[in-house]
Structure formats: structure tokens, C-alpha cells
Design an enzyme around this catalytic site. Sequence first.
Site, PDB file in Angstrom:
ATOM      1  N   LYS A 179       0.836  -1.214   0.000  1.00 27.78           N
ATOM      2  CA  LYS A 179       0.000   0.000   0.000  1.00 27.78           C
ATOM      3  C   LYS A 179       0.861   1.250   0.000  1.00 27.78           C
ATOM      4  O   LYS A 179       0.653   2.160  -0.813  1.00 27.78           O
ATOM      5  CB  LYS A 179      -0.898  -0.008   1.238  1.00 27.78           C
ATOM      6  CG  LYS A 179      -1.446   1.353   1.612  1.00 27.78           C
ATOM      7  CD  LYS A 179      -2.109   1.300   2.972  1.00 27.78           C
ATOM      8  CE  LYS A 179      -2.365   2.627   3.609  1.00 27.78           C
ATOM      9  NZ  LYS A 179      -1.351   3.257   4.377  1.00 27.78           N
ATOM     10  N   ASN A 180       1.823   1.328   0.899  1.00 25.79           N
ATOM     11  CA  ASN A 180       2.546   2.591   1.053  1.00 25.79           C
ATOM     12  C   ASN A 180       3.527   2.859  -0.091  1.00 25.79           C
ATOM     13  O   ASN A 180       3.997   3.987  -0.239  1.00 25.79           O
ATOM     14  CB  ASN A 180       3.223   2.676   2.428  1.00 25.79           C
ATOM     15  CG  ASN A 180       2.180   2.898   3.524  1.00 25.79           C
ATOM     16  OD1 ASN A 180       1.054   3.294   3.243  1.00 25.79           O
ATOM     17  ND2 ASN A 180       2.556   2.626   4.763  1.00 25.79           N
ATOM     18  N   CYS A 195      -5.513   8.285   8.819  1.00 27.88           N
ATOM     19  CA  CYS A 195      -5.787   7.681  10.118  1.00 27.88           C
ATOM     20  C   CYS A 195      -5.480   8.660  11.234  1.00 27.88           C
ATOM     21  O   CYS A 195      -4.552   9.460  11.146  1.00 27.88           O
ATOM     22  CB  CYS A 195      -4.939   6.426  10.291  1.00 27.88           C
ATOM     23  SG  CYS A 195      -5.504   5.051   9.291  1.00 27.88           S
ATOM     24  N   ARG A 242       0.118  15.112  12.958  1.00 29.26           N
ATOM     25  CA  ARG A 242       0.829  14.617  11.764  1.00 29.26           C
ATOM     26  C   ARG A 242       1.315  15.809  10.945  1.00 29.26           C
ATOM     27  O   ARG A 242       0.777  16.119   9.883  1.00 29.26           O
ATOM     28  CB  ARG A 242      -0.082  13.686  10.950  1.00 29.26           C
ATOM     29  CG  ARG A 242      -0.495  12.459  11.747  1.00 29.26           C
ATOM     30  CD  ARG A 242      -1.249  11.445  10.924  1.00 29.26           C
ATOM     31  NE  ARG A 242      -0.383  10.709  10.033  1.00 29.26           N
ATOM     32  CZ  ARG A 242      -0.795   9.696   9.266  1.00 29.26           C
ATOM     33  NH1 ARG A 242      -2.039   9.314   9.321  1.00 29.26           N
ATOM     34  NH2 ARG A 242       0.053   9.065   8.468  1.00 29.26           N
ATOM     35  N   ASP A 295       3.743   0.472  12.283  1.00 31.76           N
ATOM     36  CA  ASP A 295       2.547  -0.083  11.636  1.00 31.76           C
ATOM     37  C   ASP A 295       2.303  -1.550  12.003  1.00 31.76           C
ATOM     38  O   ASP A 295       1.309  -2.139  11.566  1.00 31.76           O
ATOM     39  CB  ASP A 295       2.635   0.081  10.112  1.00 31.76           C
ATOM     40  CG  ASP A 295       2.557   1.545   9.686  1.00 31.76           C
ATOM     41  OD1 ASP A 295       2.176   2.385  10.515  1.00 31.76           O
ATOM     42  OD2 ASP A 295       2.882   1.842   8.523  1.00 31.76           O
ATOM     43  N   ARG A 351      -8.908   0.305   3.754  1.00 29.43           N
ATOM     44  CA  ARG A 351      -7.950   1.250   3.153  1.00 29.43           C
ATOM     45  C   ARG A 351      -6.637   0.577   2.785  1.00 29.43           C
ATOM     46  O   ARG A 351      -5.966   1.007   1.864  1.00 29.43           O
ATOM     47  CB  ARG A 351      -7.606   2.361   4.151  1.00 29.43           C
ATOM     48  CG  ARG A 351      -8.757   3.207   4.555  1.00 29.43           C
ATOM     49  CD  ARG A 351      -8.283   4.167   5.583  1.00 29.43           C
ATOM     50  NE  ARG A 351      -7.406   5.102   4.909  1.00 29.43           N
ATOM     51  CZ  ARG A 351      -7.304   6.373   5.215  1.00 29.43           C
ATOM     52  NH1 ARG A 351      -8.004   6.855   6.204  1.00 29.43           N
ATOM     53  NH2 ARG A 351      -6.509   7.146   4.554  1.00 29.43           N
TER      54      ARG A 351
HETATM   55  C1  EPZ Z   1       4.060   6.902   6.665  1.00 29.93           C
HETATM   56  O1  EPZ Z   1       3.349   8.024   7.197  1.00 29.93           O
HETATM   57  C2  EPZ Z   1       3.033   5.807   6.492  1.00 29.93           C
HETATM   58  N1  EPZ Z   1       1.999   6.279   5.589  1.00 29.93           N
HETATM   59  C3  EPZ Z   1       2.434   5.431   7.842  1.00 29.93           C
HETATM   60  O2  EPZ Z   1       1.615   4.302   7.636  1.00 29.93           O
HETATM   61  C4  EPZ Z   1       3.550   5.042   8.819  1.00 29.93           C
HETATM   62  O3  EPZ Z   1       3.009   4.849  10.111  1.00 29.93           O
HETATM   63  C5  EPZ Z   1       4.625   6.129   8.884  1.00 29.93           C
HETATM   64  O4  EPZ Z   1       5.086   6.466   7.545  1.00 29.93           O
HETATM   65  C6  EPZ Z   1       5.838   5.728   9.702  1.00 29.93           C
HETATM   66  O5  EPZ Z   1       6.403   4.560   9.180  1.00 29.93           O
HETATM   67  C7  EPZ Z   1       2.219   6.258   4.275  1.00 29.93           C
HETATM   68  O6  EPZ Z   1       3.245   5.819   3.788  1.00 29.93           O
HETATM   69  C8  EPZ Z   1       1.121   6.750   3.414  1.00 29.93           C
HETATM   70  P1  EPZ Z   1       6.366  10.051   8.645  1.00 29.93           P
HETATM   71  P2  EPZ Z   1       4.015   9.452   7.181  1.00 29.93           P
HETATM   72  O7  EPZ Z   1       6.415  11.307   7.883  1.00 29.93           O
HETATM   73  O8  EPZ Z   1       4.822   9.599   5.941  1.00 29.93           O
HETATM   74  C9  EPZ Z   1       7.048  13.268  12.166  1.00 29.93           C
HETATM   75  C10 EPZ Z   1      -0.276   2.951   7.803  1.00 29.93           C
HETATM   76  O9  EPZ Z   1      -0.874   2.425   8.773  1.00 29.93           O
HETATM   77  N2  EPZ Z   1       7.022  14.268  11.074  1.00 29.93           N
HETATM   78  O10 EPZ Z   1       7.439   9.033   8.452  1.00 29.93           O
HETATM   79  O11 EPZ Z   1       2.931  10.426   7.410  1.00 29.93           O
HETATM   80  C11 EPZ Z   1       5.677  12.634  12.369  1.00 29.93           C
HETATM   81  O12 EPZ Z   1       4.873  13.407  13.224  1.00 29.93           O
HETATM   82  C12 EPZ Z   1       0.199   4.386   7.878  1.00 29.93           C
HETATM   83  O13 EPZ Z   1      -0.057   2.360   6.730  1.00 29.93           O
HETATM   84  C13 EPZ Z   1       7.289  15.592  11.356  1.00 29.93           C
HETATM   85  O14 EPZ Z   1       7.529  15.977  12.510  1.00 29.93           O
HETATM   86  O15 EPZ Z   1       4.954   9.358   8.437  1.00 29.93           O
HETATM   87  C14 EPZ Z   1       6.059  11.298  12.962  1.00 29.93           C
HETATM   88  O16 EPZ Z   1       6.299  11.427  14.332  1.00 29.93           O
HETATM   89  C15 EPZ Z   1      -0.224   5.071   9.130  1.00 29.93           C
HETATM   90  N3  EPZ Z   1       7.282  16.501  10.331  1.00 29.93           N
HETATM   91  C16 EPZ Z   1       7.386  10.959  12.280  1.00 29.93           C
HETATM   92  O17 EPZ Z   1       7.887  12.202  11.770  1.00 29.93           O
HETATM   93  C17 EPZ Z   1       7.036  16.128   9.041  1.00 29.93           C
HETATM   94  O18 EPZ Z   1       7.066  17.000   8.155  1.00 29.93           O
HETATM   95  C18 EPZ Z   1       7.299   9.979  11.110  1.00 29.93           C
HETATM   96  O19 EPZ Z   1       6.298  10.419  10.194  1.00 29.93           O
HETATM   97  C19 EPZ Z   1       6.786  14.779   8.754  1.00 29.93           C
HETATM   98  C20 EPZ Z   1       6.773  13.857   9.795  1.00 29.93           C
END
Ligand code: EPZ
Length: 420
Positions: free
Chosen positions: A22-23, A117, A122, A306, A398
Site C-alpha cells: 500500500k505505502n 488515520c 501529523r 505499523d 484502506r
Molecule cells: C508513513 O506516514 C506511512 N503512511 C504510515 O503508515 C507510517 O506509520 C509512517 O510512515 C511511519 O512509518 C504512508 O506511507 C502513506 P512520517 P508518514 O512522515 O509519511 C514526524 C499505515 O498504517 N514528522 O514518516 O505520514 C511525524 O509526526 C500508515 O499504513 C514531522 O515531525 O509518516 C512522525 O512522528 C499510518 N514533520 C514521524 O515524523 C514532518 O514534516 C514519522 O512520520 C513529517 C513527519
Amino acid sequence: MEKFVIEGNTRLCGEVEISGAKNAAVAILPATLLIDGITTLENVPNISDVKIICEILCSLGAKVTWTDIHTVVVDSTNLTCTHAPLEMTSKFRASYYLLGALLGRCKDVEVGLPGGCNLGARPIDQHIKGFEALGAEVEYGQGKINAKADELIGNSIYFDVVSVGATINLILASVLAKGTTVLDNVAKEPHIVDVANFLTTVGADIRGAGTDVIKINGVEKLTGNHTYSIVPDQIETGTFMLAALASKGDILIKNCIYEHMDCLSAKILEMGGKIENFGDSIRVYSDSKIHPTNIKTLPYPGFPTDLQPQIGVALSIADGTSIINESIWDSRFQYTNELNKMGAKITSQGKTAIFEGVEKLTGAPLYASDLRAGAALLIAGIIADGKSEIYNIHYIDRGYENIEEKLRKLGAKIERINEE
Ligand code: EPZ
């Protein structure tokens, strides 16, 4: 409204086929917008997030055709619009990839602020910082983000946090930029490597994906007439590995990549499960009590957030006390309230939860709070005594293709019921 009804007390045994990731798919489909031509994607998971992205691509002028249940052909030769429909884009998180892709191709984009979600805050500050470093002007407010640039020029960008989304978005924005972009402190998940492999196939020059630093030399254009197969889903694989462990079952998980599962495999062995590696399939089985362990979620190659709720179910019936520390999301223990309704003994505070293992879970009405919480509740319902009803299953749809069919083939007694 649909719900799952599960009669529990089942050992899951048999074979299951893993779908495309998916991702990776939710990033690669927007990435096709960068291509002046036709792209064929194979092993595309047939899930609701992917279907929404396909609709959005059509609204931007791309032609999207499903030639079979897992193959999508996208023709992005003539894009007619750079403003994605706000009500569609704000439904799910990965719509932020339209920012990088349309900024890269058209130097102008508007999307709704990403939804998805409910996992706590986020932010997307790292995405915005990156686009600005390439020369874009970014404005946001009133539920939408706009970004535009006269031209994008390569730059060095150091991410303050390791972010999957920001890493992929900056790859998308910089493949057609002038000069070289260096992204430092990037995410290394298998789907990052898959997006880079896809873009390289269509003519991008990307080096270092899968390490901490990615270097992108901008190219003039990305070309069509390529076929690419999406990587198997690491999280779906892990979900079935944990379903085998928690149900004391025996599952052969096919079409997956063993090396992506190292961190989870180590934990499953520590918890008393057994694993056999057959290259592109993995057998996980167990017939003994689950041993307690401690988990801290981390970016890849650490333990994936995840899979945290799914391993939480196994720990809820372990022979002792375990601790999970969730270091990625603020609000990923909502599923523990549902497990406690089933007789689990879990206390959570902030980003830590303590699991005192109990002998058995008992079926109950359960509410999924997000996609992976939903997957965890499916496993919980399958191993519990008696009947469980799971609500909010649109979250599960999803990200898991045909999940009830896959579980039924493994022996689960699960029905999808449409309730007025
Ligand atoms: C991706 O989300 C995945 N989604 C999520 O999967 C997954 O939980 C996550 O990566 C972590 O592995 C998709 O790929 C569509 P991040 P993403 O940016 O990209 C902080 C699922 O269940 N952060 O890696 O949104 C953030 O708050 C979903 O399949 C900032 O501070 O996650 C978090 O603490 C849910 N500023 C950490 O980084 C930013 O600009 C990691 O977030 C971006 C992120």
C-alpha cells in the site's frame, strides 16, 4: 455500515498470498504524473486508498485503466489540471504525494490538507521546508496547500526528523529539478527504495535509496512505455506473521520479502514462535505459550509502528509482562481500550503501554480507530473465545485487500455484514 462478525478460538493454518505494498502504491501512482507518457503498474493492491488516488489522477487529466484486478495503466501525457479536488485529497494522508509530483512536473499544485488515520499530530513541516529549499513558494491554510515555482533548483536538504512522506515527496519534487539534490537523514523503508526503483526505471537518476543519504541528479524528462511491479507489502506480511504467532497457528506467507522482516522475525523468535525462510515465502508457526518481550517502534530497519498494534495483541496473551514504547505516533494505543474490553490487562500512558499477559481474550463489540488498530482487532477476534463484532472497518479496507477472504482461507470464521 459494514462490520465484521468473527467467531473466535481459531488457529490460523494454511497459505496466504501477500498483495503489493500500500505505502509504495500510494506514492508510485502519484509519481506517474511526472511521466510524459504511459506507465503500466503491476502487483497494485486493490484497496480503497489506491482507488481514491486513481480517481484523483483522472480528475487531473490522466487516463487510468485497470487492465486486470492488480494492473493499472496510467497515461499522464496530457495533464489538464494542477488543483486536486479538495474533498478527495483531504480524505487520506498520501494525497501529500500529489504536492511533490505536480510541483515537479507542472511547478504548480493545490491539494487539500492531508487527512488519514487518526494517530495524533501529523505535521508536514519537513515536506514544506524541502519544497522551499528547491525554490518553491508554499502557502497553506483554510484546509488546503498551494505550492508553485518558476523553476526548481537542486539543493541540500537535511531533515530534522526521519520522515517517510517527506523523503518520498522530495524525491518526487527533485527528479525533474535543475542540478543535484542531496537529501540527508532520510527514511529507509522498503517503499522508499521501491519508489526510487520505479523512478529510475522511467529515467530518473537517484542514488542511495535505502541509506541515510539520497542524491538525485535532475533529468530533462521521464519517459513512458515502462512496466513496473510494486514490491510486496511488508506490513501485510508482518500482520500475517503475527496472526500465526498469536493464534498458535501455522501459516505459509507467499509473495513476500524475508529480508524486510528481520526486525519482526527476531521478535517472533524471542516470543517463542518458529520461522522458516523460503526466499519469497515465509512459514511462521507456534504451539507454545508466547514469551513476553519489550518493543520500541523506530524508523526502518527498527520495529515498524505499523505492526505495533498487531504485536500488542500477541503480547496481551503472553506469559508475563511486556512494555511497548511507541516513538513515532502520539496516539497509537487506542486499540488497547478495545483489547481491555476483551479481558486484556493493558495500561497505557502517553507513548508507553504495559501489557500484563492474560490466559485468554473474550469476544466483544470492538471499534477500529485506524487501519493497523483494525488489523489488530481482527487478530484479537480470531483468537478470542466467543463472538466479536468489529466496527469502522472502512479503515481496514484502506490498506488490506480482500482481508476476510484471506483469513477465511486460513480457517477464520469471519463474515462481512452490511448493517443499516
Ligand atoms: C508513513 O506516514 C506511512 N503512511 C504510515 O503508515 C507510517 O506509520 C509512517 O510512515 C511511519 O512509518 C504512508 O506511507 C502513506 P512520517 P508518514 O512522515 O509519511 C514526524 C499505515 O498504517 N514528522 O514518516 O505520514 C511525524 O509526526 C500508515 O499504513 C514531522 O515531525 O509518516 C512522525 O512522528 C499510518 N514533520 C514521524 O515524523 C514532518 O514534516 C514519522 O512520520 C513529517 C513527519
